[in-house]
Write a protein that holds these residues in place. Structure first.
Motif, PDB file in Angstrom:
ATOM      1  N   GLU A  59       0.827  -1.205   0.000  1.00  0.00           N
ATOM      2  CA  GLU A  59       0.000   0.000   0.000  1.00  0.00           C
ATOM      3  C   GLU A  59       0.866   1.261   0.000  1.00  0.00           C
ATOM      4  O   GLU A  59       0.568   2.230  -0.698  1.00  0.00           O
ATOM      5  N   ALA A  60       1.949   1.243   0.777  1.00  0.00           N
ATOM      6  CA  ALA A  60       2.857   2.393   0.822  1.00  0.00           C
ATOM      7  C   ALA A  60       3.517   2.620  -0.537  1.00  0.00           C
ATOM      8  O   ALA A  60       3.655   3.763  -0.994  1.00  0.00           O
ATOM      9  N   ILE A  61       3.908   1.541  -1.189  1.00  0.00           N
ATOM     10  CA  ILE A  61       4.520   1.657  -2.516  1.00  0.00           C
ATOM     11  C   ILE A  61       3.505   2.200  -3.514  1.00  0.00           C
ATOM     12  O   ILE A  61       3.830   3.066  -4.339  1.00  0.00           O
ATOM     13  N   LYS A  62       2.266   1.740  -3.442  1.00  0.00           N
ATOM     14  CA  LYS A  62       1.217   2.231  -4.342  1.00  0.00           C
ATOM     15  C   LYS A  62       1.036   3.736  -4.190  1.00  0.00           C
ATOM     16  O   LYS A  62       0.902   4.463  -5.178  1.00  0.00           O
ATOM     17  N   GLN A  63       1.022   4.194  -2.949  1.00  0.00           N
ATOM     18  CA  GLN A  63       0.830   5.619  -2.705  1.00  0.00           C
ATOM     19  C   GLN A  63       1.987   6.438  -3.263  1.00  0.00           C
ATOM     20  O   GLN A  63       1.790   7.505  -3.847  1.00  0.00           O
ATOM     21  N   ARG A  64       3.229   5.937  -3.096  1.00  0.00           N
ATOM     22  CA  ARG A  64       4.392   6.660  -3.624  1.00  0.00           C
ATOM     23  C   ARG A  64       4.376   6.692  -5.150  1.00  0.00           C
ATOM     24  O   ARG A  64       4.743   7.695  -5.755  1.00  0.00           O
ATOM     25  N   VAL A  65       3.942   5.597  -5.783  1.00  0.00           N
ATOM     26  CA  VAL A  65       3.870   5.554  -7.242  1.00  0.00           C
ATOM     27  C   VAL A  65       2.832   6.548  -7.745  1.00  0.00           C
ATOM     28  O   VAL A  65       3.078   7.309  -8.685  1.00  0.00           O
ATOM     29  N   GLU A  66       1.667   6.557  -7.106  1.00  0.00           N
ATOM     30  CA  GLU A  66       0.593   7.462  -7.524  1.00  0.00           C
ATOM     31  C   GLU A  66       0.967   8.928  -7.325  1.00  0.00           C
ATOM     32  O   GLU A  66       0.574   9.782  -8.113  1.00  0.00           O
ATOM     33  N   GLY A  68       4.016  10.072  -7.485  1.00  0.00           N
ATOM     34  CA  GLY A  68       5.193  10.388  -8.296  1.00  0.00           C
ATOM     35  C   GLY A  68       6.478  10.461  -7.500  1.00  0.00           C
ATOM     36  O   GLY A  68       7.502  10.933  -7.999  1.00  0.00           O
ATOM     37  N   LYS A  69       6.468  10.012  -6.262  1.00  0.00           N
ATOM     38  CA  LYS A  69       7.648  10.078  -5.402  1.00  0.00           C
ATOM     39  C   LYS A  69       8.410   8.756  -5.330  1.00  0.00           C
ATOM     40  O   LYS A  69       9.386   8.650  -4.604  1.00  0.00           O
ATOM     41  N   TYR A  70       8.002   7.772  -6.103  1.00  0.00           N
ATOM     42  CA  TYR A  70       8.655   6.463  -6.066  1.00  0.00           C
ATOM     43  C   TYR A  70       9.937   6.516  -6.888  1.00  0.00           C
ATOM     44  O   TYR A  70       9.922   6.817  -8.066  1.00  0.00           O
ATOM     45  N   GLN A  71      11.065   6.242  -6.243  1.00  0.00           N
ATOM     46  CA  GLN A  71      12.368   6.274  -6.897  1.00  0.00           C
ATOM     47  C   GLN A  71      12.912   4.860  -7.043  1.00  0.00           C
ATOM     48  O   GLN A  71      12.802   4.052  -6.126  1.00  0.00           O
ATOM     49  N   ILE A  72      13.517   4.594  -8.196  1.00  0.00           N
ATOM     50  CA  ILE A  72      14.092   3.283  -8.458  1.00  0.00           C
ATOM     51  C   ILE A  72      15.603   3.409  -8.500  1.00  0.00           C
ATOM     52  O   ILE A  72      16.146   4.286  -9.169  1.00  0.00           O
ATOM     53  N   ASP A  73      16.292   2.538  -7.782  1.00  0.00           N
ATOM     54  CA  ASP A  73      17.751   2.510  -7.790  1.00  0.00           C
ATOM     55  C   ASP A  73      18.194   1.553  -8.894  1.00  0.00           C
ATOM     56  O   ASP A  73      18.238   0.335  -8.704  1.00  0.00           O
ATOM     57  N   ALA A  74      18.517   2.088 -10.069  1.00  0.00           N
ATOM     58  CA  ALA A  74      18.872   1.272 -11.226  1.00  0.00           C
ATOM     59  C   ALA A  74      20.128   0.446 -10.974  1.00  0.00           C
ATOM     60  O   ALA A  74      20.233  -0.692 -11.432  1.00  0.00           O
ATOM     61  N   GLY A  75      21.077   0.984 -10.249  1.00  0.00           N
ATOM     62  CA  GLY A  75      22.308   0.251  -9.951  1.00  0.00           C
ATOM     63  C   GLY A  75      22.040  -0.987  -9.113  1.00  0.00           C
ATOM     64  O   GLY A  75      22.628  -2.051  -9.346  1.00  0.00           O
ATOM     65  N   LYS A  76      21.152  -0.861  -8.152  1.00  0.00           N
ATOM     66  CA  LYS A  76      20.801  -1.987  -7.293  1.00  0.00           C
ATOM     67  C   LYS A  76      20.106  -3.084  -8.095  1.00  0.00           C
ATOM     68  O   LYS A  76      20.385  -4.276  -7.927  1.00  0.00           O
ATOM     69  N   ILE A  77      19.216  -2.677  -8.987  1.00  0.00           N
ATOM     70  CA  ILE A  77      18.511  -3.638  -9.829  1.00  0.00           C
ATOM     71  C   ILE A  77      19.493  -4.349 -10.755  1.00  0.00           C
ATOM     72  O   ILE A  77      19.453  -5.565 -10.912  1.00  0.00           O
ATOM     73  N   ALA A  78      20.403  -3.595 -11.357  1.00  0.00           N
ATOM     74  CA  ALA A  78      21.385  -4.186 -12.267  1.00  0.00           C
ATOM     75  C   ALA A  78      22.273  -5.178 -11.531  1.00  0.00           C
ATOM     76  O   ALA A  78      22.580  -6.261 -12.050  1.00  0.00           O
ATOM     77  N   ALA A  79      22.684  -4.839 -10.313  1.00  0.00           N
ATOM     78  CA  ALA A  79      23.534  -5.744  -9.533  1.00  0.00           C
ATOM     79  C   ALA A  79      22.805  -7.048  -9.224  1.00  0.00           C
ATOM     80  O   ALA A  79      23.394  -8.135  -9.334  1.00  0.00           O
TER      81      ALA A  79
END
Length: 87
Positions: A59-66, A68-79
């Motif tokens: 639910e917290a992630i949904k609220q951040r996405v809606e 526009g405050k949800y940030q993705i760490d691309a480096g972490k995902i790539a690792a």
């Protein structure tokens, strides 16, 4: 000028294959795909309940996405992807 060779009768070899298909096989090909879920799988779906902690996090992630405050760490995902594919 006419050309008659040893392979003259095999000019249209694929035509024979078209006529070989039986009506039964054509019926089999026209059937739609089906999905069946076993009784055991249905029971597992009914008994598994969402944990309250997980539900709150989702639910917290949904609220951040809606908002526009949800940030993705691309480096972490790539690792993590590299670690997965290098196993």
């Amino acid at each position: 000028m006419k050309i008659h060779g040893p392979n003259h009768t095999k000019v249209n070899a694929y035509q024979k294959q078209v006529h070989k298909q039986s009506p039964e096989r054509i019926k089999e090909q026209s059937k739609a795909d089906q999905l069946q879920i076993s009784d055991q799988a249905k029971k597992m779906q009914e008994t598994q309940q969402v944990q309250p902690q997980r539900e709150a996090r989702v639910e917290a992630i949904k609220q951040r996405v809606e908002s526009g405050k949800y940030q993705i760490d691309a480096g972490k995902i790539a690792a993590k992807m590299l670690r997965f594919w290098n196993k």
